[in-house]
Enzyme design. Structure first.
Site, PDB file in Angstrom:
ATOM      1  CD  GLU A 115     -45.109   7.702 -24.096  1.00 37.34           C
ATOM      2  OE1 GLU A 115     -46.000   7.846 -24.950  1.00 37.34           O
ATOM      3  OE2 GLU A 115     -43.906   7.932 -24.335  1.00 37.34           O
ATOM      4  CE1 TYR A 127     -40.002  15.412 -17.787  1.00 39.93           C
ATOM      5  CE2 TYR A 127     -41.006  13.413 -16.942  1.00 39.93           C
ATOM      6  CZ  TYR A 127     -39.972  14.055 -17.601  1.00 39.93           C
ATOM      7  OH  TYR A 127     -38.908  13.330 -18.077  1.00 39.93           O
TER       8      TYR A 127
END
Length: 160
Positions: A115, A127
């Protein structure tokens, strides 16, 4: 000395190793610098268990980052990845991320989940550049003063 040469020399002295409880004073210092709502010492202590992997990123003898990963039901859940603010943007976070992904694959995990605050553009971009895709959103997941902030859920399939 040229910037490229400096970076090569600096990165040669970066090491990743298992994080130990003795590292917690440095971890808590980096955590307090890196987050508005840092984890407590007791939260970190609770992560020293067989189904977790804790990684320390050091430059020379100095801790400059860490990661906490929980292994659950064949999946690696990245719970915390932090690089000291003074060292952010130097590729340390990317190196630590690649290490934990490789270790999760070696350990037979099917994917890495995480998350990330919806407002944390730098982390989301990192990411995504490393192959993670947004697979969901958790409303009000993170504390943010009087309000709460949404988290993006991202995943990277491993292997097969």
């Amino acid at each position: 000395m040229g910037q490229d040469l400096y970076r090569k020399i600096e990165s040669a002295d970066l090491t990743i190793r298992a994080l130990h409880q003795e590292d917690l004073p440095d971890v808590l210092n980096i955590e307090a610098q890196g987050y508005s709502f840092p984890w407590s010492e007791s939260v970190f202590l609770g992560c020293f268990r067989p189904d977790y992997r804790l990684w320390a990123l050091s430059w020379g003898q100095r801790l400059s980052g860490y990661a906490v990963v929980a292994y659950m039901v064949g999946e690696a859940h990245l719970l915390n990845l932090c690089v000291a603010p003074a060292k952010q943007g130097s590729g340390r976070g990317r190196r630590l991320l690649r290490h934990l992904v490789l270790e999760a694959a070696r350990d037979g995990m099917s994917q890495v989940l995480l998350e990330v605050r919806a407002s944390n553009r730098a982390a989301i971009d990192l990411y995504a550049a490393e192959g993670f895709d947004v697979i969901g959103r958790r409303k009000g997941y993170y504390p943010a003063g009087r309000e709460r902030e949404d988290a993006l859920v991202m995943a990277l399939p491993l292997g097969g």
